[in-house]
Design a protein around this motif. Sequence first.
Motif, short mmCIF file in Angstrom:
data_model
loop_
_atom_site.label_atom_id
_atom_site.label_comp_id
_atom_site.label_asym_id
_atom_site.label_seq_id
_atom_site.Cartn_x
_atom_site.Cartn_y
_atom_site.Cartn_z
N LYS A 55 0.83 -1.20 0.00
CA LYS A 55 0.00 0.00 0.00
C LYS A 55 0.85 1.23 0.00
CE LYS A 55 -3.61 2.30 2.73
NZ LYS A 55 -4.47 2.21 3.94
N SER A 56 1.84 1.21 0.84
CA SER A 56 2.71 2.38 0.87
C SER A 56 3.39 2.59 -0.47
CB SER A 56 3.75 2.23 1.97
OG SER A 56 4.57 1.09 1.71
N THR A 57 3.71 1.53 -1.10
CA THR A 57 4.36 1.63 -2.41
C THR A 57 3.42 2.20 -3.44
OG1 THR A 57 5.77 -0.25 -1.88
CG2 THR A 57 5.59 0.37 -4.21
N GLY A 58 2.24 1.82 -3.52
CA GLY A 58 1.25 2.31 -4.47
C GLY A 58 0.94 3.77 -4.24
N SER A 59 0.91 4.19 -2.98
CA SER A 59 0.62 5.59 -2.72
C SER A 59 1.74 6.48 -3.25
CB SER A 59 0.44 5.79 -1.20
OG SER A 59 1.64 5.48 -0.52
N VAL A 60 2.91 5.97 -3.16
CA VAL A 60 4.03 6.76 -3.70
C VAL A 60 3.91 6.93 -5.20
CG1 VAL A 60 6.51 6.75 -4.07
CG2 VAL A 60 5.59 6.18 -1.83
N ASP A 61 3.54 5.84 -5.88
CA ASP A 61 3.40 5.91 -7.33
C ASP A 61 2.32 6.89 -7.73
OD1 ASP A 61 5.44 4.13 -7.63
OD2 ASP A 61 4.11 2.38 -7.85
N LEU A 62 1.23 6.90 -7.05
CA LEU A 62 0.15 7.81 -7.39
C LEU A 62 0.59 9.26 -7.18
CD1 LEU A 62 -2.87 5.88 -5.81
CD2 LEU A 62 -2.35 6.22 -8.25
N GLU A 63 1.32 9.46 -6.14
CA GLU A 63 1.78 10.82 -5.85
C GLU A 63 2.71 11.33 -6.95
OE1 GLU A 63 4.25 13.16 -2.35
OE2 GLU A 63 3.60 11.08 -2.05
N TYR A 64 3.61 10.46 -7.42
CA TYR A 64 4.54 10.85 -8.49
C TYR A 64 3.83 11.04 -9.80
CZ TYR A 64 8.94 10.52 -6.00
OH TYR A 64 9.98 10.75 -5.13
N THR A 65 2.80 10.30 -10.06
CA THR A 65 2.07 10.41 -11.31
C THR A 65 1.40 11.78 -11.39
OG1 THR A 65 1.71 8.05 -11.37
CG2 THR A 65 0.23 9.42 -12.72
N ALA A 66 0.81 12.25 -10.35
CA ALA A 66 0.16 13.56 -10.35
C ALA A 66 1.19 14.66 -10.56
CB ALA A 66 -0.58 13.76 -9.03
N GLU A 67 2.32 14.46 -9.85
CA GLU A 67 3.38 15.48 -10.01
C GLU A 67 3.90 15.51 -11.44
OE1 GLU A 67 5.95 18.48 -8.64
OE2 GLU A 67 4.20 17.52 -7.74
N TYR A 68 4.01 14.33 -12.00
CA TYR A 68 4.53 14.20 -13.37
C TYR A 68 3.59 14.89 -14.36
CZ TYR A 68 5.30 11.97 -17.87
OH TYR A 68 5.49 11.73 -19.20
N GLU A 69 2.30 14.73 -14.19
CA GLU A 69 1.33 15.33 -15.09
C GLU A 69 1.40 16.85 -14.99
OE1 GLU A 69 -0.59 14.18 -17.40
OE2 GLU A 69 0.20 12.14 -17.09
N ARG A 70 1.54 17.31 -13.79
CA ARG A 70 1.62 18.76 -13.62
C ARG A 70 2.86 19.32 -14.30
NH1 ARG A 70 4.11 22.16 -10.40
NH2 ARG A 70 5.11 20.46 -9.25
N LEU A 71 3.95 18.66 -14.08
CA LEU A 71 5.20 19.13 -14.70
C LEU A 71 5.15 19.04 -16.22
CD1 LEU A 71 7.86 17.59 -12.28
CD2 LEU A 71 7.21 19.99 -12.49
#
Length: 1323
Positions: A55-71
């Motif tokens: 779970k902790s691993t998946g949450s990290v991925d989701l967080e990076y995906t949002a950041e990536y889209e913004r960038l």
Amino acid sequence: MGTASSLVSPGEVIEDAYGGEGGEACEIPVEVKPKARLLRSSFRRGPRVIGASFKSTGSVDLEYTAEYERLRKEYEIFRVSKNNEITSMQKKEAKLDEENKRLRAELQALQKTYQKILREKESALEAKYQAMERAATFEHDRDKVKRQFKIFRETKEKEIQDLLRAKRDLEAKLQQLQAQGIMVYDPDDSDDDDNHTTVTAAGTPCDYWGGGVLGSEPSMGSMMQLQQTFRGPEFAHSLCDVEGPFANVSRDDWDAAVASLLQVSPHVSQALWSNTVRCYLISTQETQAELDIFTQPGLKSTSVYRASLIYFPTMNSPSYSPRLRSLCEGLGHFYLNICFPEESAASYALERRQEMERSSVCVLLLKSSITSCVLEDAEEAFVKNPDGHPLVLYLRTVEDHPLSGPTRQLLERVNAADKAAKVKVVDHGGSPEEGASMIYTQLEKVIKQELLGLEGSDVDGKDSGIDEGREEDSGDVLWDLHDEQEQIEAYQQACSAAAQLGFQKYIDRLNDMVAAPPPTPPLLVSGGPGSGKSLLLSKWIELQQKHSPNTLFLYHFVGRPLSTSSEPVLIIKRLTVKLLQHFWSISGLSMDPSKILEEFPRWLERLSSRHQGNIIIIIDSIDQIQQAERHMKWLIDPLPVNVRVVVSVNVETCPQAWRLWPTLHLDPLNPREVKSVINTECLAADVKLTKDQDKKLERHCRSASTCNALYVTLLAKMITNCRCAWSLERTLEQCLLCQDTMSLYRLGLKVELDSLSTDGERHVMREMLCLVCASHNGVSESEVLAVFPDLGLPVLSSLLYTLQRLCIVGLGCGLIRFQHLQAAEAVRLEFMDGGTCSPAYREKLIHYFSQQLSQDRVTWRVADELPWLLQQQEDRAKLQLSLLNLFVSQNLYKRGHFSELLAYWQYVGKDKSSMATEYFDSLKHYEKSCASEDSMIRLGNLYETLGRFLKDLGLLSQAVAPLQRSLEIRETALDPDHPSVALSLHQLAGVYVQWRKYGNAEQFYKQALEISENAYGSDHACVARELDSLAMLYQKQNKYEQAEKLRKRSVRIRQKTARQKGHMYGFTLLRRRALQLEELTLGKDTADCAKTFNELGVLYYLQNNLEAAKVFLTRSLEMRQRVLGPDHPDCAQSLNNLAALHTERREYETAEDMYERALDIRKRALSPDHPSLAYTLKHLAMLYKRRGKLEKAVPLYELALDIREKSFGPKHPSVATALVNLAVLYCHLKKHSEALPLYEQALRVYEDSLGRSHPRVGETLKNLAVLSYEEGDFEKAAELYKRAMEIKEAEPSLVCGKAPSRHSSSGDTFSLRGPAPLPHAPR
């Protein structure tokens, strides 16, 4: 793992990739792909943790995906904005480029407009200045005419007032006489013409027009006709009418006179054109003491040489003959005493007769008695031929010894034969020493004044000014008269030796080839050695000079290889100077050897365009020139249309490239010609051959080598040799064994050795011939006598007579030389072991000439021979020492042997700079030994010579120091105002001109001009030289008005001095030619003698000796009337010349009568269109015009014009000249409407025949402008005058500057204003 922000620690500085400043990281602008790589790499790093929460691993991925889209969105926005900015910037850049191109185009257009306006402004200014100049010229001419008219009017008014006053006085006296009752006769009833007073204005029209633009004769303008270069009766420079080589020359035309004087008749005595002063001494036993004192050798010390030119006879040092020898050698001549001892004179009868014919002066020493040999010689010299040469009679009178009968009778016959009182008598009654001194004094005077042509008896001034005089006349062109003398003698000897060898067919072919239409390559005359090429060319030149007086001949006879006459630079320089002499200039000629060879075609092209007639250049034995093909490249180039070149070569040595030229090959003699040559020699020697001997000779002379012209001539001379010790049969037998010329020469040497009586004479003959073979240019008789002290002159004379008769050696320019190359080769093979002994004989000559050296005097023989001999010996050290003898180098340089001097230094291994250093050091060393004033003067001369030499080499910086030192020495030793100081200033100014330091140069030139004017006066040639130099300087600075004024003044001075003394060696040649012609007149009345009298009259006319000219012309007329009859055309010629003489003396009535008599004879004797008739018509018309009889002159000018049209055709320049002359006459008569079409027709003829830029065209345009101006057509006058000035300004100068090629686009051009005298020496 944490967020991405955990990768950067707080406070760490991150540099912005776009150049922003650093700061604390709050937000990281990371690109997508690098971010992704960073994420993937972070996942891969380290071991996987077991038991970690998914779970902790998946949450990290989701967080990076949002950041990536913004960038990603931000990046896209940023990228688009930047792309938009880039596109906008590119559009702006394109727009700026277009604007830049437009501005550049506008700038270029503005620049072109500016340049155009600037050119228009300059053209307008130039046109303005030209218009102002023309206006000033017109104003000047108008003011001048006004002034002249004012003077004329005031003069005539004064004359009228004087006449009226005289009339009133006469009327008053008449009334008084009538009042006294005295009868007065009417002058009209008297038979006496003395009461008639004729007042005429003869000459007034000429004086009036002479000051303006219109010339008095023969055309309008500035007497251009006297300065043009055309020859023949249509362009006659003189009033004298002479046939042959002296056609139409005058004192104002010395170039033509000198050209004609090169055609000296070959039939005169050799003594008159040899440069050896031969003193023939006739003595008895009673006067042997005087003879011994006079002929004894002087002390061989330096002081003898130092005093050579300034020595006067004293009783303490009676070395009279050495002093005369030094005097002659100092002036470039040899001196030789000829004396046959009384006890042996009878055995040398033939030699005595020959020496007497060749002698320059004869001296007879008598006391009381006389012997038979002395009587024979005295009769021959003083009685039979008293006018052959100067004569000196020394008579020692003693009271105790009265004259014997034969002596008294001889003196009476001498006195009777001396009708002209030419014998110089020395009557002496003192000691023999005093008698020898008196003989010396009289001989010195004769040699200076009569033989060497020095005007005064004081030789100091002459000697000190010899070199300066040459410089003065010839500018910076240095000229060797010995080279010219050598060529004249070579031509003379070839003409004298020209036998009947069947040359007529070759002469006809030569004439045809020369007359061929251009372009014509050089004509090759080929043949084997001794085939007669030199004889053919000499005979052809002699005939051409008689029949083609308008043709200019330049010839050069090349001697043996390695001699001075075969030096290519000297040959081309001599031809260039001879060419320039005929066009009144030799300045502007470079001294650089390479430039001399390079510039000759340009001079030839330029000067040939100025010569009306052909120029023929003849070079004999051109293949003997060193590296002929390389140095004679100009032969391959196309020649000017009126130039022909004839060269002769040996068949074996002819360069391959030249074999394609038109060739005239000399064939061997045919049997008839062989027989003619042999019979002629046998008849002259009174030798009769038997029929068997004739057949042997005929069979022998059938091969090519035995039919050679030289072989046959030598064969004939050998079998007729009266001194041969062999019998005729033996001689003929031995000759028939010789199959070529070389073997026949060797046989001749053996025969001559056998004919000598002693071993000593045989030794002398071998040694003398070997010395001649080893020398550079030959050896002189005096040098042979000095080398062999035991040799007597009678033996040497006998030996030379035989060797000359056998065609082995001959005397040329005072030197014993081989007559043919085969003779030299025969001596080399027979006596010198094929040349292996040459070094030994060169050493003998080196030893002799080294003894002749002194520190302050070097003869031209030492300078010619010693360096060359050392070079042949490959002795570089001694050669350098001889060159560092400053007087050797000075002698070579001053005589123009510039290339020879350079070649010696190159052989030594010195470049120009090191050579200059050596010279300067040597001069410094020599300066330490100079203490007296004379030595300092010589030192100054050496410094000046060194400076000039370095200047000619282009070493200007090194040339300044010796020239300045020369100036300092001369100012100290002489005087700051001495003429020698002006020479130093002149040379220094020349250096500054080449440096383009015109201010310094102008200052030096002006100082030199001031010194020359103070020393010589304002009308001296030195003044003209400085004026010319200043004019050139001003022209280089574009100061044309100042340059023109100076040049005009220089021309006036040069014309005046040319009339007085001629130029270079021209006047000396005139005097020598007069002596030759006087010798030819010693005979009975003949047509040839009358013609010679006529030539003598013309020569004295050229020398401005009008009294002598009148005597000879009158004798010519009287003899022609006796021999030919009073109506013969030759009588008309004499009348014409006498009329010219009377015109010169302003005896116009006598001249008019003679012209009319000459015209009457020629009208009856010649055809109506004969050129001589037009000639007399022209000069009679000129006389009418001069006397103001204009109406009588018109029909004569019209008839002369008609004759010229019939003789030359309507398009000939002479017809145009006649048209101009007639138009001038119409202008004098104010018939402008009749003059105008004549001028226009003359202009068309000149343009068609001479070109639109010829000076004659410019003169005619100027005349038309004046005529239009007087008619009121000012616009046309201005147009014509402008075109005339353009032609005048474009006329190139031959007086100064270079002569550029016709195809060249550059080159200094100056305006030719008039003739400049030549050295001028000469060459």
